[in-house]
Scaffold this active site. Sequence first.
Site, PDB file in Angstrom:
ATOM      1  N   LYS A 233      33.992  37.690  29.373  1.00 46.64           N
ATOM      2  CA  LYS A 233      34.949  36.622  29.688  1.00 46.64           C
ATOM      3  C   LYS A 233      34.363  35.324  29.139  1.00 46.64           C
ATOM      4  O   LYS A 233      33.697  34.568  29.855  1.00 46.64           O
ATOM      5  CB  LYS A 233      35.209  36.553  31.200  1.00 46.64           C
ATOM      6  CG  LYS A 233      36.462  35.755  31.541  1.00 46.64           C
ATOM      7  CD  LYS A 233      36.870  36.006  32.984  1.00 46.64           C
ATOM      8  CE  LYS A 233      37.884  34.992  33.477  1.00 46.64           C
ATOM      9  NZ  LYS A 233      39.166  35.025  32.785  1.00 46.64           N
TER      10      LYS A 233
ATOM     11  N   ARG B 287      30.700  39.954  37.124  1.00 44.05           N
ATOM     12  CA  ARG B 287      31.306  39.838  35.785  1.00 44.05           C
ATOM     13  C   ARG B 287      30.736  38.638  35.042  1.00 44.05           C
ATOM     14  O   ARG B 287      30.475  38.709  33.837  1.00 44.05           O
ATOM     15  CB  ARG B 287      32.829  39.743  35.913  1.00 44.05           C
ATOM     16  CG  ARG B 287      33.534  39.831  34.573  1.00 44.05           C
ATOM     17  CD  ARG B 287      35.027  39.978  34.723  1.00 44.05           C
ATOM     18  NE  ARG B 287      35.644  38.799  35.308  1.00 44.05           N
ATOM     19  CZ  ARG B 287      36.939  38.695  35.575  1.00 44.05           C
ATOM     20  NH1 ARG B 287      37.760  39.696  35.327  1.00 44.05           N
ATOM     21  NH2 ARG B 287      37.438  37.593  36.109  1.00 44.05           N
TER      22      ARG B 287
ATOM     23  N   GLU C 223      46.752  43.961  26.682  1.00 45.47           N
ATOM     24  CA  GLU C 223      46.969  43.160  27.891  1.00 45.47           C
ATOM     25  C   GLU C 223      47.818  41.961  27.507  1.00 45.47           C
ATOM     26  O   GLU C 223      48.248  41.842  26.359  1.00 45.47           O
ATOM     27  CB  GLU C 223      45.631  42.714  28.509  1.00 45.47           C
ATOM     28  CG  GLU C 223      44.796  41.827  27.595  1.00 45.47           C
ATOM     29  CD  GLU C 223      43.477  41.379  28.227  1.00 45.47           C
ATOM     30  OE1 GLU C 223      43.318  41.430  29.453  1.00 45.47           O
ATOM     31  OE2 GLU C 223      42.603  40.951  27.449  1.00 45.47           O
TER      32      GLU C 223
HETATM   33  N1  PXG Z   1      43.047  39.262  30.955  1.00 51.67           N
HETATM   34  C1  PXG Z   1      42.681  38.060  30.469  1.00 51.67           C
HETATM   35  C2  PXG Z   1      42.537  37.884  29.000  1.00 51.67           C
HETATM   36  C3  PXG Z   1      42.429  36.995  31.361  1.00 51.67           C
HETATM   37  O1  PXG Z   1      42.033  35.819  30.873  1.00 51.67           O
HETATM   38  C4  PXG Z   1      42.975  38.470  33.202  1.00 51.67           C
HETATM   39  C5  PXG Z   1      43.192  39.479  32.272  1.00 51.67           C
HETATM   40  C6  PXG Z   1      43.078  38.797  34.665  1.00 51.67           C
HETATM   41  O2  PXG Z   1      41.779  38.967  35.222  1.00 51.67           O
HETATM   42  P1  PXG Z   1      41.459  38.658  36.753  1.00 51.67           P
HETATM   43  O3  PXG Z   1      40.013  38.918  36.912  1.00 51.67           O
HETATM   44  O4  PXG Z   1      41.815  37.209  36.966  1.00 51.67           O
HETATM   45  O5  PXG Z   1      42.315  39.552  37.577  1.00 51.67           O
HETATM   46  C7  PXG Z   1      42.609  37.188  32.753  1.00 51.67           C
HETATM   47  C8  PXG Z   1      42.451  36.074  33.742  1.00 51.67           C
HETATM   48  C9  PXG Z   1      45.413  31.377  33.811  1.00 51.67           C
HETATM   49  C10 PXG Z   1      44.057  31.865  33.402  1.00 51.67           C
HETATM   50  O6  PXG Z   1      45.699  30.187  33.572  1.00 51.67           O
HETATM   51  C11 PXG Z   1      43.680  33.198  33.552  1.00 51.67           C
HETATM   52  C12 PXG Z   1      42.408  33.607  33.148  1.00 51.67           C
HETATM   53  C13 PXG Z   1      41.588  32.685  32.594  1.00 51.67           C
HETATM   54  C14 PXG Z   1      41.966  31.384  32.453  1.00 51.67           C
HETATM   55  C15 PXG Z   1      43.200  30.941  32.856  1.00 51.67           C
HETATM   56  O7  PXG Z   1      46.188  32.149  34.370  1.00 51.67           O
HETATM   57  N2  PXG Z   1      41.882  34.879  33.232  1.00 51.67           N
END
Ligand code: PXG
Length: 293
Positions: free
Chosen positions: A151, A52, A184
């Site tokens: 991302k 990713r 989301e």
């Molecule tokens: N959607 C968004 C917009 C995200 O930023 C997820 C879904 C979940 O993806 P993963 O790959 O982690 O299952 C994210 C996760 C936090 C934090 O503080 C989370 C994310 C980025 C920065 C901080 O929880 N990304």
Amino acid sequence: MGLLVYLDGRLVPEEEAKISIFDHGLLYGDGVFEGIRLYSGRIFRLEQHLERLYESAASIRLNIPMTREEFKQAIIETVRANKLQDGYIRPVVTRGVGDLGLDPVRCPRPTVFIIASTIQLYPESLYENGLRIGTVSTRKNAPDSLNPRIKSLNYLNNILAKLEANNAGFAEALMLNHQGYVAECAADNIFAVRRGAVLTPPTYVGALAGITRQVVLELAPGLGYQATEAVLTLHDLYTADEVFLTGTAAEIVPVVEIDGRTIGSGKPGPVTRRLRAAFRELTQREGTPVYSS
Ligand code: PXG
């Protein structure tokens, strides 16, 4: 905390890990990142996170100055240097130092850093009682303006949503896309359970291709639940048997109330609980070992 941080090819004490004020990651949010978990000395889904990261970079035409294998080794080295068994890893690649204009062509060398640290786990009560979340007025960036699969370091859309949720007293912000379909949450993917089927919005609606989301889609059939992507409305969520969120930090969190509507029984449901148990078990079983071979 005295961490050792990877910065442009070297491990340096965190106090010395400094980035230029001319870095376009800071000036424009021009860059990409990952959030990865380390469980019992093993890095969970490292290959998928790297994929990713490299795809996000390719999409914004950012050349990561290392091969994927070199990046993987840099992550492993950073975890080792900090002697971590459980933690959270944050690799970041920015456009690098440029001038005050936004033209990426003026940034000759991307900045790469990796932070490996401990993680403040969410309290167990969150998983036992579930979350109250609310829909916010901030819409998810339109996918034809900024593809949600990138991302990127540009999180203002999500932060505005989070601020709205905080202000309204909700634990998380539920975001709709420009057409009003469920996208989301500010930092997590969302799932609905309806009649034994596990449903989540497709990424084209405006959701990140979450790694935890992918793991849930893989685990569900083995537990006897059909798992599919589906375009969801708020009505679908309000009338679902169960709703839960997924993310690297949060793992799988039950949602018991949305916009004042009680979801299902108002308590974390059986499908969510079984998925969470299966997820936890998987995190202890698979992953890239840091301290052997
Ligand atoms: N959607 C968004 C917009 C995200 O930023 C997820 C879904 C979940 O993806 P993963 O790959 O982690 O299952 C994210 C996760 C936090 C934090 O503080 C989370 C994310 C980025 C920065 C901080 O929880 N990304």
